[in-house]
Design a protein around this motif. Structure first.
Motif: not given
Length: 440
Positions: A326, A363, A366, A370, A380, A384, A389, A393
């Motif tokens: 990310l 991002m 996040a 998560r 996750w 995404r 993304d 997020s």
């Protein structure tokens, strides 16, 4: 010959081997009781015993109600099984004494009593229920339902009732032990987290979650015992872990002198499994006490989740948790300004390394949050891929904002991903709703 007269059912009903066997057993038991006063049970006491033992005879509560109505037509209090005890109520009278039960339902429960061997059907030539009286008014022949098998099986009924009471006491005892273990283990974990003591508290909490949930009264006793034993083992480990962290001064001190000790009047902590879909819970009756208990459990769960989350994040911030996938690459245009997202979800700023200045910072944060929420990497990645993304997020930020209200963040994200796959999910109304809640 007379005792064998009119033992077959009237009309289209056929004679089953069970019905014939009951008649034979009744006749033999009657012969043994000839001239004896040993077995004259009180009818209402016997009915109470049968109510407790009804599971052993495969009887429902409504079947017991029909038997109660039949017993009410027998004038004597004691049941003398040495002679036929025939009652002959009409369908209308039976319906009245069963609080308006329909004729079809009454017939079904009467058949269950016959199959259970507690009554014998004595049908007349035309299927009617009545009695023929002699010149002196005494009953010579009666056609209806013979209650004598109930009296003759009094000892058997009492044995099953005693076994049922023993089982109920055992279940109550084990359920109480489970409740105490759940309370003590959760409070110990809560203390370890709130006092920031070293220990594998998250692992203990996960283990407790797999052993928690509503303790149904209908679970087999052996299943309850297995769960109780597992909780007892976990309690031993948790208490040892907590005691190992105590200093000599803390061991000799009192609650009032310990600054770290937290008193919590809510004693009902419960943990739940990660997936709401996989856990089936039996609904409790809608009473004021149940509502208060549920509110207490929700409040306790919210506090516990927040402590777990804070503890995990505090440790994670000392490492290098930022996911590399990310940190680079192009960022797609978002449907919302970043400022609106941060205004609606301010808590996510607390977990950022150097604040959140652009979408890439959001991002990255996040990706950390998560894992702290217990959302699996598979859930996750799927979010995404489906949402993008940025939207994924934003969704994580929104879930964090309501972490105290969401039982299973991972399950919640999967449900939102499912909706996104069919075009029924957007982050815009979510952020608008959070903004509205924040202003309110």
């Amino acid at each position: 010959m007379t005792d064998r007269f009119a033992t077959t059912p009237f009309g289209g009903r056929s004679l089953s081997h069970a019905m014939f066997a009951v008649q034979e057993k009744t006749a033999r038991a009657r012969e043994k009781l000839a001239g004896s006063d040993a077995n004259h049970p009180e009818k209402w006491a016997l009915l109470r015993e049968l109510t407790q033992a009804r599971a052993a005879f495969f009887l429902s509560d409504r079947t017991i109600a029909v038997l109660e109505a039949l017993l009410s037509f027998y004038p004597e209090t004691l049941l003398d099984g040495s002679a036929p005890l025939v009652v002959f109520p009409s369908n209308a009278e039976l319906s009245m004494r069963t609080r308006g039960m329909s004729s079809a339902t009454i017939r079904r429960h009467l058949a269950a009593l016959v199959e259970a061997g507690l009554i014998i059907r004595r049908d007349s030539p035309n299927g009617k229920r009545y009695a023929r009286r002699g010149e002196g008014g005494e009953i010579e022949h009666a056609f209806g339902f013979d209650l004598s098998p109930l009296a003759l099986r009094a000892d058997e009924i009492r044995e099953h009732a005693a076994a049922a009471r023993d089982m109920a006491r055992a279940i109550h005892r084990v359920r109480s032990e489970i409740t105490i273990h759940l309370r003590d283990v959760s409070k110990t974990i809560d203390a370890g987290l709130s006092e920031e003591r070293p220990g594998a508290w998250e692992a203990y909490a996960d283990e407790l979650a797999s052993l928690s949930g509503r303790v149904s009264r209908h679970l087999p006793l052996e299943t309850m015992k297995t769960r109780r034993d597992a909780l007892a083992d976990l309690r031993s480990k948790v208490e040892k872990a907590y005691l190992d962290t105590l200093s000599n001064e803390e061991m000799s001190g009192t609650d009032s002198s310990s600054e770290h000790h937290i008193q919590n009047s809510n004693i009902d902590h419960h943990f739940e499994r990660a997936s709401e879909k996989s856990q089936k819970r039996t609904a409790a009756p809608e009473t004021e006490e149940n509502h208060k208990a549920e509110a207490g459990r929700s409040q306790a769960m919210s506090k516990m989740r927040q402590r777990l989350l804070d503890a995990k994040l505090k440790r994670a911030q000392h490492s290098d948790p930022w996911p590399g996938d990310l940190a680079a690459g192009p960022v797609k245009t978002a449907a919302l300004p970043l400022g609106a997202v941060l205004e609606a979800c301010p808590q996510i700023r607390d977990y950022a390394r150097n604040d959140i200045g652009d979408w890439r910072d959001l991002m990255q944060t996040a990706g950390l949050v998560r894992s702290m929420l217990g959302i699996s990497p598979d859930a996750w990645e799927r979010a995404r891929e489906t949402m993008g993304d940025i939207n994924a997020s934003i969704t994580i930020a929104a879930i964090l904002e309501r972490a105290g209200e969401i039982r299973s963040p991972g399950g919640y994200l999967r449900a939102l991903t499912d909706r996104a796959e069919i075009g029924q999910y957007s982050v815009i109304p979510v952020i608008k709703a959070l903004n509205g809640e924040g202003r309110a």
